[in-house]
Design a protein around this motif. Structure first.
Motif, PDB file in Angstrom:
ATOM      1  N   VAL A  43      19.951  41.381  23.369  1.00 15.49           N
ATOM      2  CA  VAL A  43      19.950  40.111  24.346  1.00 15.49           C
ATOM      3  C   VAL A  43      19.043  38.624  23.705  1.00 15.49           C
ATOM      4  CG1 VAL A  43      19.331  39.506  26.249  1.00 15.49           C
ATOM      5  CG2 VAL A  43      19.529  41.512  26.749  1.00 15.49           C
ATOM      6  N   LEU A  44      18.664  38.773  22.256  1.00 16.49           N
ATOM      7  CA  LEU A  44      18.122  37.905  21.703  1.00 16.49           C
ATOM      8  C   LEU A  44      18.932  37.010  21.181  1.00 16.49           C
ATOM      9  CD1 LEU A  44      16.104  36.091  20.666  1.00 16.49           C
ATOM     10  CD2 LEU A  44      15.201  37.610  19.449  1.00 16.49           C
ATOM     11  N   SER A  45      20.260  37.850  20.171  1.00 19.39           N
ATOM     12  CA  SER A  45      20.899  37.856  19.794  1.00 19.39           C
ATOM     13  C   SER A  45      22.243  37.055  20.325  1.00 19.39           C
ATOM     14  CB  SER A  45      21.417  38.552  18.760  1.00 19.39           C
ATOM     15  OG  SER A  45      22.248  37.708  18.167  1.00 19.39           O
ATOM     16  N   LEU A  46      22.336  37.494  21.307  1.00 20.17           N
ATOM     17  CA  LEU A  46      23.873  36.656  21.876  1.00 20.17           C
ATOM     18  C   LEU A  46      22.739  35.099  22.978  1.00 20.17           C
ATOM     19  CD1 LEU A  46      24.452  39.932  24.074  1.00 20.17           C
ATOM     20  CD2 LEU A  46      25.944  38.609  22.198  1.00 20.17           C
ATOM     21  N   ILE A  47      21.706  35.894  23.385  1.00 20.96           N
ATOM     22  CA  ILE A  47      21.438  33.827  23.836  1.00 20.96           C
ATOM     23  C   ILE A  47      21.389  32.964  23.251  1.00 20.96           C
ATOM     24  CG2 ILE A  47      19.291  32.625  24.662  1.00 20.96           C
ATOM     25  CD1 ILE A  47      18.574  35.340  26.190  1.00 20.96           C
ATOM     26  N   ALA A  48      21.403  33.512  21.624  1.00 20.40           N
ATOM     27  CA  ALA A  48      20.639  32.677  20.454  1.00 20.40           C
ATOM     28  C   ALA A  48      22.374  32.034  20.366  1.00 20.40           C
ATOM     29  CB  ALA A  48      20.273  33.176  19.287  1.00 20.40           C
ATOM     30  N   LYS A  49      23.349  32.655  19.866  1.00 19.72           N
ATOM     31  CA  LYS A  49      24.349  32.992  20.291  1.00 19.72           C
ATOM     32  C   LYS A  49      25.691  31.392  21.200  1.00 19.72           C
ATOM     33  CE  LYS A  49      25.178  36.422  16.818  1.00 19.72           C
ATOM     34  NZ  LYS A  49      25.497  37.487  17.129  1.00 19.72           N
ATOM     35  N   GLY A  50      24.559  31.381  22.310  1.00 19.92           N
ATOM     36  CA  GLY A  50      24.604  30.662  23.282  1.00 19.92           C
ATOM     37  C   GLY A  50      25.976  31.203  24.251  1.00 19.92           C
ATOM     38  N   TYR A  51      25.679  32.387  24.834  1.00 20.53           N
ATOM     39  CA  TYR A  51      26.830  33.447  25.840  1.00 20.53           C
ATOM     40  C   TYR A  51      24.595  32.955  26.845  1.00 20.53           C
ATOM     41  CZ  TYR A  51      29.394  35.571  23.049  1.00 20.53           C
ATOM     42  OH  TYR A  51      30.224  36.538  21.861  1.00 20.53           O
ATOM     43  N   GLY A  52      25.464  32.550  28.050  1.00 20.90           N
ATOM     44  CA  GLY A  52      25.032  32.446  29.663  1.00 20.90           C
ATOM     45  C   GLY A  52      24.431  34.209  29.956  1.00 20.90           C
ATOM     46  N   ASN A  53      23.795  34.617  30.756  1.00 12.58           N
ATOM     47  CA  ASN A  53      23.103  35.541  31.329  1.00 12.58           C
ATOM     48  C   ASN A  53      24.415  36.115  32.384  1.00 12.58           C
ATOM     49  OD1 ASN A  53      20.758  35.162  30.819  1.00 12.58           O
ATOM     50  ND2 ASN A  53      19.791  34.759  33.311  1.00 12.58           N
ATOM     51  N   GLU A  70      15.916  29.302  18.361  1.00 11.07           N
ATOM     52  CA  GLU A  70      14.694  28.327  16.868  1.00 11.07           C
ATOM     53  C   GLU A  70      14.588  28.944  16.220  1.00 11.07           C
ATOM     54  OE1 GLU A  70      11.599  25.554  15.362  1.00 11.07           O
ATOM     55  OE2 GLU A  70      11.751  25.702  17.016  1.00 11.07           O
ATOM     56  N   TYR A  71      13.983  30.772  16.987  1.00 11.37           N
ATOM     57  CA  TYR A  71      13.368  31.787  16.769  1.00 11.37           C
ATOM     58  C   TYR A  71      14.218  32.542  15.786  1.00 11.37           C
ATOM     59  CZ  TYR A  71      11.044  36.469  16.190  1.00 11.37           C
ATOM     60  OH  TYR A  71      10.517  37.532  15.544  1.00 11.37           O
ATOM     61  N   ALA A  72      15.829  32.772  16.752  1.00 14.00           N
ATOM     62  CA  ALA A  72      17.168  33.577  16.352  1.00 14.00           C
ATOM     63  C   ALA A  72      17.049  33.133  14.809  1.00 14.00           C
ATOM     64  CB  ALA A  72      17.882  33.497  17.299  1.00 14.00           C
ATOM     65  N   TRP A  73      17.426  31.843  15.104  1.00 12.99           N
ATOM     66  CA  TRP A  73      17.465  31.192  13.615  1.00 12.99           C
ATOM     67  C   TRP A  73      16.842  31.488  12.159  1.00 12.99           C
ATOM     68  CZ3 TRP A  73      22.532  28.907  11.837  1.00 12.99           C
ATOM     69  CH2 TRP A  73      23.073  28.674  12.834  1.00 12.99           C
ATOM     70  N   LYS A  74      15.717  31.077  12.945  1.00 11.86           N
ATOM     71  CA  LYS A  74      14.990  31.931  11.398  1.00 11.86           C
ATOM     72  C   LYS A  74      14.637  33.370  11.204  1.00 11.86           C
ATOM     73  CE  LYS A  74      11.217  27.737  12.375  1.00 11.86           C
ATOM     74  NZ  LYS A  74      10.079  27.754  12.662  1.00 11.86           N
ATOM     75  N   LYS A  75      15.014  34.026  12.162  1.00 14.49           N
ATOM     76  CA  LYS A  75      15.451  35.552  12.049  1.00 14.49           C
ATOM     77  C   LYS A  75      16.549  35.854  11.462  1.00 14.49           C
ATOM     78  CE  LYS A  75      13.169  37.668  12.230  1.00 14.49           C
ATOM     79  NZ  LYS A  75      11.758  38.831  11.416  1.00 14.49           N
ATOM     80  N   GLY A  76      17.060  34.632  11.435  1.00 10.20           N
ATOM     81  CA  GLY A  76      18.879  35.487  10.962  1.00 10.20           C
ATOM     82  C   GLY A  76      19.553  36.008  11.820  1.00 10.20           C
ATOM     83  N   LEU A  77      19.254  36.026  12.966  1.00 12.54           N
ATOM     84  CA  LEU A  77      20.195  36.685  13.554  1.00 12.54           C
ATOM     85  C   LEU A  77      21.452  35.916  14.492  1.00 12.54           C
ATOM     86  CD1 LEU A  77      17.403  37.812  16.470  1.00 12.54           C
ATOM     87  CD2 LEU A  77      18.032  38.713  14.486  1.00 12.54           C
ATOM     88  N   ILE A  78      21.430  34.837  14.144  1.00 16.04           N
ATOM     89  CA  ILE A  78      22.516  34.068  14.837  1.00 16.04           C
ATOM     90  C   ILE A  78      24.205  34.547  13.996  1.00 16.04           C
ATOM     91  CG2 ILE A  78      23.474  32.269  15.421  1.00 16.04           C
ATOM     92  CD1 ILE A  78      21.047  30.682  16.079  1.00 16.04           C
ATOM     93  N   GLY A  79      23.777  34.578  12.268  1.00 18.26           N
ATOM     94  CA  GLY A  79      25.011  34.865  11.247  1.00 18.26           C
ATOM     95  C   GLY A  79      25.232  36.533  11.718  1.00 18.26           C
ATOM     96  N   TYR A  80      24.858  37.227  13.055  1.00 16.49           N
ATOM     97  CA  TYR A  80      24.760  38.791  13.061  1.00 16.49           C
ATOM     98  C   TYR A  80      25.992  38.632  13.797  1.00 16.49           C
ATOM     99  CZ  TYR A  80      20.806  40.085  10.055  1.00 16.49           C
ATOM    100  OH  TYR A  80      19.677  40.316   9.704  1.00 16.49           O
ATOM    101  N   SER A  81      27.111  39.919  13.511  1.00 17.48           N
ATOM    102  CA  SER A  81      28.788  39.907  14.461  1.00 17.48           C
ATOM    103  C   SER A  81      27.917  40.336  15.471  1.00 17.48           C
ATOM    104  CB  SER A  81      29.255  39.998  14.012  1.00 17.48           C
ATOM    105  OG  SER A  81      29.878  41.181  13.428  1.00 17.48           O
TER     106      SER A  81
END
Length: 217
Positions: free
Chosen positions: A160-170, A205-216
């Motif tokens: 859920v955190l990763s998808l939120i960070a990638k711009g997905y809505g609920n 911002e947290y997800a970016w720092k953890k490198g989660l946004i680059g994950y598919s």
């Protein structure tokens, strides 16, 4: 029998070490060198069990460079760094380059003998103060990881955190994970509580720092 090559730019040091080590029945000094390039040639010729390597050998090739080249070409040969300086930067770099340990030149000869035997059989050896610093560094790392609450998140909460960070809505997240919107909101609330975050931008911002946004996903 432990065959040894001694590498040091001072002939007096090499001679002294050779005399000391030759007094032990399980040691055989098979070569000496005054700098790194010569050390490589001696190792190539003698195929020793262990190289006792000085770090600083001006104006010749230094011990770090020699250690790297020797370990790449002769991986079964162990390298024990012998140095005057209690410098953790050199110590850690030497280990990264393949050295199996490090001992100070002013160490008692019994400690040197123990270090050689230990490294020769494939174990690592560090002088006591270096061991203490490595342990302290490890504990600091563990402490830092412990302070990061990401490990507290469940697999679903991480999704859920990763998808939120990638711009997905609920609603999009609910469809993607095949769960209800209410469940998505509950996961989001749990994530924010566990990570001590208050807003969606903070989550991103947290997800970016953890490198989660680059994950598919």
């Amino acid at each position: 029998m432990i065959s040894i090559v001694i590498v040091d730019d001072h002939s007096v040091v090499r001679s002294g070490l050779s005399m000391l080590l030759s007094a032990y029945d399980d040691f055989e000094v098979v070569g000496e060198a005054a700098e790194g390039n010569e050390a490589y040639r001696v190792v190539e010729k003698t195929n020793p069990t262990l190289v006792l390597m000085d770090l600083s050998m001006p104006p010749g090739k230094d011990g770090l460079s020699a250690t790297s080249e020797i370990k790449k070409s002769f991986p079964s040969t162990q390298v024990l760094i012998l140095t005057m300086h209690d410098d953790e930067e050199y110590l850690f770099r030497a280990i990264q380059l393949g050295a199996s340990g490090c001992i100070l030149k002013n160490a008692p000869h019994q400690e040197l003998v123990q270090a050689i035997r230990q490294v020769a059989k494939g174990d690592a050896y560090l002088y006591p103060s270096a061991t203490k610093r490595l342990i302290e560094e490890y504990m600091e790392k563990v402490k830092g990881e412990g302070a990061d609450s990401y490990s507290l998140l469940s697999d679903r909460e991480r999704e859920v955190l990763s998808l939120i960070a990638k711009g997905y809505g609920n609603k999009d997240i609910a469809e993607k994970l095949v769960i209800s919107v209410k469940t998505v909101e509950a996961h989001k609330a749990n994530v924010m509580e566990k990570l001590h975050l208050k807003t969606r931008p903070e989550l991103v911002e947290y997800a970016w720092k953890k490198g989660l946004i680059g994950y598919s996903n």
